[in-house]
Design a protein around this motif. Structure first.
Motif, short mmCIF file in Angstrom:
data_model
loop_
_atom_site.label_atom_id
_atom_site.label_comp_id
_atom_site.label_asym_id
_atom_site.label_seq_id
_atom_site.Cartn_x
_atom_site.Cartn_y
_atom_site.Cartn_z
N GLY A 84 62.60 29.51 36.32
CA GLY A 84 63.06 30.89 36.17
C GLY A 84 64.42 31.10 36.81
N PHE A 85 64.61 30.56 38.02
CA PHE A 85 65.90 30.72 38.69
C PHE A 85 67.02 29.99 37.94
N ILE A 86 66.73 28.81 37.42
CA ILE A 86 67.75 28.05 36.68
C ILE A 86 68.10 28.77 35.38
N ALA A 87 67.09 29.28 34.66
CA ALA A 87 67.36 29.98 33.40
C ALA A 87 68.17 31.25 33.65
N ALA A 91 71.99 32.15 32.45
CA ALA A 91 72.32 33.38 31.71
C ALA A 91 73.41 34.16 32.42
N ILE A 92 73.35 34.24 33.75
CA ILE A 92 74.40 34.94 34.51
C ILE A 92 75.74 34.26 34.30
N ASN A 93 75.76 32.93 34.35
CA ASN A 93 77.00 32.18 34.15
C ASN A 93 77.54 32.37 32.74
N PHE A 94 76.64 32.36 31.74
CA PHE A 94 77.05 32.54 30.35
C PHE A 94 77.73 33.90 30.15
N TYR A 95 77.09 34.96 30.63
CA TYR A 95 77.64 36.30 30.43
C TYR A 95 78.89 36.53 31.29
N GLN A 96 78.96 35.90 32.45
CA GLN A 96 80.17 36.02 33.27
C GLN A 96 81.36 35.35 32.59
N GLY A 151 64.57 40.32 40.95
CA GLY A 151 63.16 40.53 40.64
C GLY A 151 62.37 39.23 40.70
N MET A 152 62.97 38.14 40.25
CA MET A 152 62.31 36.84 40.31
C MET A 152 62.09 36.41 41.76
#
Length: 201
Positions: A84-87, A91-96, A151-152
């Motif tokens: 969960g943390f890696i996914a 996603a944070i890196n992709f959108y950034q 949240g995770m």
């Protein structure tokens, strides 16, 4: 008379010594956190101190995510926590990255005078208005993924704490829940099909 008093005094001292010895033995047994019943089988009863401590599990999970699950010996949850943390990190890196990329194109359009909603820079296919919308979308998605990451983190804290509490309860091995397809015939309705849920205690 004196013999009876001396004899009574000696009996009192011997009984007091025996009671003191039993009390000391009981205190030693309490300190060892176990009670051994001698019979055909040896039974070891552990006190609460030897069980899983929910506060310790919570502290471990707060220091390093997944450590509370290791403390509770629920190793199968580690891939879920770290996956969960890696996914979410991906996603944070992709959108950034998208946010930075499209923001640079938006600023390039604005610096070159393409400020209108329908203005398209030479060699580009998107308008300035489209870049504004995409930049807002990527920023919103990145912020949402950061909130999900928090949240995770909280979810794995709660899981470690609750799981340590649930270690105290023993489940009945005979407890079973199963479901079966069922067909019933009724004179009024006719044949009806459904599912039967069976609970065995």
């Amino acid at each position: 008379m004196k013999k009876h008093v001396v004899l009574a005094f000696a009996i009192c001292i011997i009984s007091a010594g025996a009671a003191f010895a039993q009390g000391t033995k009981a205190a030693v047994d309490r300190e060892s956190d176990s009670l051994i019943v001698e019979s055909q089988d040896t039974v070891l009863l552990k006190t609460y101190a030897a069980r899983y401590n929910p506060r310790k599990a919570l502290l471990y999970a707060a220091v390093l995510p997944g450590l509370g699950q290791i403390y509770n010996k629920k190793y199968w949850k580690l891939p879920l926590v770290y996956g969960g943390f890696i996914a979410l990190g991906y996603a944070i890196n992709f959108y950034q990255d998208g946010y930075i990329n499209y923001k640079a194109k938006l600023f390039s359009n604005l610096e070159n005078g393409y400020t209108g909603d329908s203005d398209i820079a030479p060699g580009d296919v998107y308008t300035t208005s489209t870049y504004r919308n995409v930049v807002d979308l990527y920023r919103r998605q990145r912020d949402f993924m950061i909130v999900l990451m928090g949240g995770m983190y909280l979810l794995q804290l709660v899981d470690a704490h609750v799981d340590a509490h649930l270690k105290e309860f023993d489940l009945n091995p005979q407890l079973k829940v199963s479901w079966y397809p069922s067909v019933e015939y009724n004179d009024l309705v006719g044949r009806t099909s459904g599912v039967s849920l069976v609970l065995k205690f």
